[in-house]
Design a protein around this motif. Structure first.
Motif, short mmCIF file in Angstrom:
data_model
loop_
_atom_site.label_atom_id
_atom_site.label_comp_id
_atom_site.label_asym_id
_atom_site.label_seq_id
_atom_site.Cartn_x
_atom_site.Cartn_y
_atom_site.Cartn_z
N LEU A 1 -10.70 -17.43 51.63
CA LEU A 1 -11.09 -16.85 52.91
C LEU A 1 -12.15 -17.70 53.60
CD1 LEU A 1 -10.90 -14.50 54.92
CD2 LEU A 1 -12.63 -13.30 53.56
N GLY A 2 -13.14 -18.14 52.82
CA GLY A 2 -14.20 -18.98 53.38
C GLY A 2 -13.66 -20.30 53.91
N ALA A 3 -12.73 -20.89 53.17
CA ALA A 3 -12.14 -22.17 53.59
C ALA A 3 -11.33 -22.00 54.87
CB ALA A 3 -11.27 -22.73 52.47
N LEU A 4 -10.60 -20.89 54.98
CA LEU A 4 -9.81 -20.63 56.19
C LEU A 4 -10.71 -20.44 57.41
CD1 LEU A 4 -7.10 -18.21 54.71
CD2 LEU A 4 -6.71 -20.52 55.61
N LYS B 1 -11.30 -32.44 57.85
CA LYS B 1 -10.82 -31.12 57.43
C LYS B 1 -9.86 -31.19 56.23
CE LYS B 1 -11.27 -28.83 61.93
NZ LYS B 1 -10.58 -28.03 62.97
N VAL B 2 -9.48 -32.41 55.87
CA VAL B 2 -8.53 -32.57 54.76
C VAL B 2 -9.03 -31.92 53.47
CG1 VAL B 2 -7.40 -34.25 53.25
CG2 VAL B 2 -7.43 -34.61 55.72
N PRO B 3 -10.33 -32.10 53.10
CA PRO B 3 -10.81 -31.43 51.88
C PRO B 3 -10.65 -29.91 51.94
CG PRO B 3 -12.35 -33.13 52.54
CD PRO B 3 -11.36 -33.00 53.66
N LEU B 4 -10.82 -29.34 53.14
CA LEU B 4 -10.63 -27.89 53.28
C LEU B 4 -9.17 -27.51 53.06
CD1 LEU B 4 -12.88 -27.04 56.37
CD2 LEU B 4 -13.22 -26.28 54.01
N LEU B 5 -8.27 -28.34 53.57
CA LEU B 5 -6.84 -28.07 53.38
C LEU B 5 -6.47 -28.15 51.90
CD1 LEU B 5 -5.39 -30.12 56.38
CD2 LEU B 5 -5.51 -27.63 56.17
N HIS C 1 -15.84 -32.27 44.09
CA HIS C 1 -15.82 -32.89 45.42
C HIS C 1 -16.71 -32.14 46.39
CE1 HIS C 1 -14.34 -33.70 49.51
NE2 HIS C 1 -14.17 -34.94 49.05
N THR C 2 -16.73 -30.81 46.30
CA THR C 2 -17.57 -30.00 47.19
C THR C 2 -19.05 -30.33 46.98
OG1 THR C 2 -15.95 -28.20 47.14
CG2 THR C 2 -18.19 -27.65 47.85
N ILE C 3 -19.44 -30.46 45.71
CA ILE C 3 -20.83 -30.81 45.40
C ILE C 3 -21.16 -32.20 45.96
CG2 ILE C 3 -22.47 -31.31 43.54
CD1 ILE C 3 -20.93 -29.24 41.85
N TYR C 4 -20.24 -33.14 45.73
CA TYR C 4 -20.46 -34.51 46.20
C TYR C 4 -20.55 -34.56 47.73
CZ TYR C 4 -19.28 -39.23 47.66
OH TYR C 4 -19.28 -40.44 48.30
N PHE C 5 -19.61 -33.88 48.38
CA PHE C 5 -19.57 -33.92 49.85
C PHE C 5 -20.84 -33.31 50.45
CE2 PHE C 5 -18.37 -32.15 53.99
CZ PHE C 5 -17.87 -33.29 54.61
#
Length: 307
Positions: free
Chosen positions: A79-82, A95-99, A25-29
């Motif tokens: 840590l990076g996501a937070l 922000k949902v993907p980050l959560l 998902h990160t690559i796609y986003f």
């Protein structure tokens, strides 16, 4: 593979899949919000994805270095996501993907670093990847002297603690060959079958205030763990069990399964059939009635508080 190990295996697979889905998902986003795909960036991301797959496979196989690297990388990712969650000025929906990433990485760190189920699975995988002993389907019994010496050793080292005795038995059986473990189990099940008797069931029933089929099987395994003298005296006279100082409050499960677990760790295979345990109960059946039990087993009845 015991139940806790199976849980560890299942959760390891689920967490690994979740991590890979987050990576996809990160690559796609990343590329979906750009006017065109950045080829170099995509190649780099795909290489990282393949390396992540390889790392998770190594974790699954029980490689300690892979586990350590995974925990470090997931901690950095968390840590990076937070930080991103706290600094990005964007609608909550974005922000949902980050959560999700925070949740998955947190679960991965906990599972690989602290979960009992993963530790059991990790230990099992390490035993599985080692050199396995050959095994054979044997109905040979371990010699009585050797068998009872192992039992007495575990009882002595555990200082009467039944849970510790199970751990000590695992240590003692681990010193044996796989075939010797099978012979031990054959002897254990033979002895357990020899006391598949109504008098012993009555004793378990009185001591525990009731006793099902499974409870009675566990009781007989526990009784063997008390040693040769107690076991053989009980065969001669069931009421000698009144001399027991400790009955572990009826928590008798455990000792019967140790040989099977050790055998599987040594060979990577299920315990073969071995001998056929006796399942034909002997002796005179009793009634689940206080008067009948009191009349037939007065000392046991008095000793264990049913009077």
């Amino acid at each position: 593979m015991n139940e806790l190990t199976k849980i560890g295996k299942k959760r390891t697979i689920l967490i690994s899949i979740s991590i890979l889905l987050v990576s996809i998902h990160t690559i796609y986003f990343y590329h979906s919000v750009r006017p065109e795909i950045e080829s170099k960036k995509l190649i780099t991301q795909l290489i990282r994805f393949v390396l992540t797959v390889g790392l998770l496979i190594m974790v699954y196989k029980g490689k300690n270095w892979a586990k350590i690297i995974s925990i470090v990388l997931f901690s950095l990712g968390l840590l990076g996501a937070l930080i991103a969650l706290g600094t990005l000025e964007t609608p909550f929906i974005n922000k949902v993907p980050l959560l999700v990433m925070i949740f998955v990485y947190s679960m991965a760190i906990y599972h690989f670093g602290f979960a009992k189920s993963f530790k059991e699975f990790f230990k099992y995988q390490n035993s599985e990847t080692g050199i396995k002993e050959t095994f054979q389907d044997s109905k040979q019994l371990m010699e009585s002297e050797k068998f009872w010496k192992i039992i007495e050793t575990t009882k002595s080292k555990s200082l009467g603690d039944y849970e510790n005795q199970q751990s000590e038995l695992e240590k003692e059986l681990s010193k044996l060959t796989a075939n010797e473990v099978l012979e031990f189990d054959n002897k254990f099940r033979t002895l357990r079958g020899e006391v598949y008797n109504w008098n012993f069931w009555a004793a378990a029933y009185i001591i525990n205030g009731g006793c099902s089929d499974d409870c009675f099987s566990d009781f007989r395994g526990w009784l063997i763990g008390q040693g040769q003298l107690i076991y053989e005296n009980a065969i001669k006279n069931i009421e000698t069990l009144t001399e027991l100082k400790e009955t572990n409050d009826g928590d008798w499960e455990g000792l019967s399964y140790i040989a099977t677990d050790v055998y599987e760790k040594k060979t990577g295979n299920d315990m073969p059939q071995g001998i056929q345990e006796n399942f034909e109960i002997t002796g005179e059946e009793w009634e689940e009635d206080e008067n009948d039990l009191k009349k037939r087993f007065p000392k046991l009845y008095t000793k264990f508080g049913m009077e």
